[in-house]
Motif scaffolding. Structure first.
Motif, PDB file in Angstrom:
ATOM      1  N   ASP A 104       0.814  -1.212   0.000  1.00 55.90           N
ATOM      2  CA  ASP A 104       0.000   0.000   0.000  1.00 55.90           C
ATOM      3  C   ASP A 104       0.851   1.268   0.000  1.00 55.90           C
ATOM      4  N   THR A 108       2.387   5.298  -6.873  1.00 57.82           N
ATOM      5  CA  THR A 108       1.546   5.108  -8.060  1.00 57.82           C
ATOM      6  C   THR A 108       1.753   6.215  -9.080  1.00 57.82           C
ATOM      7  N   ASP A 155      -4.406  -3.466  -7.600  1.00 54.69           N
ATOM      8  CA  ASP A 155      -4.348  -2.360  -6.652  1.00 54.69           C
ATOM      9  C   ASP A 155      -5.445  -1.366  -7.010  1.00 54.69           C
ATOM     10  N   ARG A 157      -5.911   1.509  -6.177  1.00 49.73           N
ATOM     11  CA  ARG A 157      -5.402   2.872  -6.365  1.00 49.73           C
ATOM     12  C   ARG A 157      -5.021   3.147  -7.815  1.00 49.73           C
ATOM     13  N   PHE A 214     -10.789   6.877  -4.732  1.00 49.36           N
ATOM     14  CA  PHE A 214      -9.477   7.312  -5.223  1.00 49.36           C
ATOM     15  C   PHE A 214      -9.571   8.287  -6.392  1.00 49.36           C
TER      16      PHE A 214
END
Length: 305
Positions: A104, A108, A155, A157, A214
């Motif tokens: 986490d 990104t 993921d 995100r 997100f």
């Protein structure tokens, strides 16, 4: 379905001379295919440009990304978070190994870190700038959200919802004259989370978005009636995709076991405001040539602004 058109070098004279007078593009740099690309961009909101970025330019960009990962690895190792640098791991896997115990925390997006000389070669790519001049005119700004994005497997995100890039600015952002550029550094396909587009959706102007966990997402009243026309944009390294900041698009989830690396940036008509607190960098200008980023070394001395 989008048209994958090869880029030829045959100059299109006549109308090219007019473009040179208006936009400052040399007739020798204008081809019939470039005008087809611009037509696709204006008509359907995007164009896919196969084999557009030279392999040596792409390799330098990948090496720049590898340097970003090297910096992360050395920081984690120095902080005692990891016991090895994983330097022999493949480019598409190494960052997963570095952050295996705390996925986490995996980055990104990279933005301020991109003032390395290698990234200038892509941001100021001559053929991309010639296309930008045909659409936007002679004053070209690199908009202040140039990014490298490692799209991580499984993921949330990195599962980007249906949106317009202009939706992240404000409802007046349809006045921004802009071209989005997206360049894959690895093959982008359905498995590892390629983009999807809704052709011609850029004609609607800025529509309503709502905030999700997100990302923003386009309101269903605009999205649902147009989902039938969504298409997948599968690309290979060396390809480039240009699209409108008003186009409905999303990034599929990455269901593979590797990172899908890409670079995205935007060219804007530099006579306009960015509608942000940041101002970007001037890449082409007849009005203020002294403010243009001159070369890769100059780029490396600048910072995100």
């Amino acid at each position: 379905m989008f048209r994958r058109t090869p880029i030829t070098l045959e100059p299109l004279l006549g109308s090219a001379s007019l473009h040179q007078q208006i936009y400052g593009v040399s007739p020798l740099h204008i081809t019939s295919e470039m005008l087809h690309i611009v037509d696709d961009f204006e008509r359907q909101g995007f164009a896919v440009l196969p084999n557009f970025i030279e392999s040596d330019c792409l390799q330098r960009v990948k090496e720049g990304c590898q340097q970003l990962v090297d910096n992360l690895a050395e920081q984690l190792y120095g902080d005692g978070v990891i016991g090895e640098l994983y330097s022999t791991e493949p480019f598409v896997r190494r960052m997963i190994c570095l952050f295996a115990s705390h996925l986490d925390k995996t980055p990104t997006i990279f933005r301020p870190e991109l003032h390395l000389p290698a990234f200038y070669d892509l941001f100021a790519h001559p053929k991309l700038l010639d296309l930008a001049k045909l659409v936007l005119g002679s004053e070209i700004r690199l908009y202040p959200n140039y990014s490298v994005r490692p799209k991580l497997p499984n993921d949330p995100r990195t599962e980007v919802l249906w949106h317009q890039d202009a939706g992240y600015t404000n409802t007046a952002a349809d006045a921004l004259r802009m071209i989005n550029v997206w360049v894959p550094l690895v093959p982008a396909n359905e498995e590892n989370g390629c983009m999807q587009f809704i052709p011609e959706s850029h004609r609607l102007g800025v529509v309503g978005h709502q905030k999700e966990e997100f990302y923003l997402q386009i309101h269903q009243e605009y999205l649902a009636p147009r989902m039938y026309s969504a298409i997948q944009i599968e690309t290979m390294p060396g390809d480039a995709v240009i699209f409108s900041n008003l186009l409905f698009h999303r990034g599929l989830p990455n269901r593979s076991n590797h990172i899908r690396w890409s670079v995205d940036f935007r060219y804007q008509d530099a006579t306009q405001s960015t509608m942000r607190t940041t101002e970007g960098h001037l890449l082409c200008s007849k009005i203020s040539p002294e403010q243009v980023v001159r070369n890769r070394d100059h780029w490396g001395r600048l910072s995100f602004k």
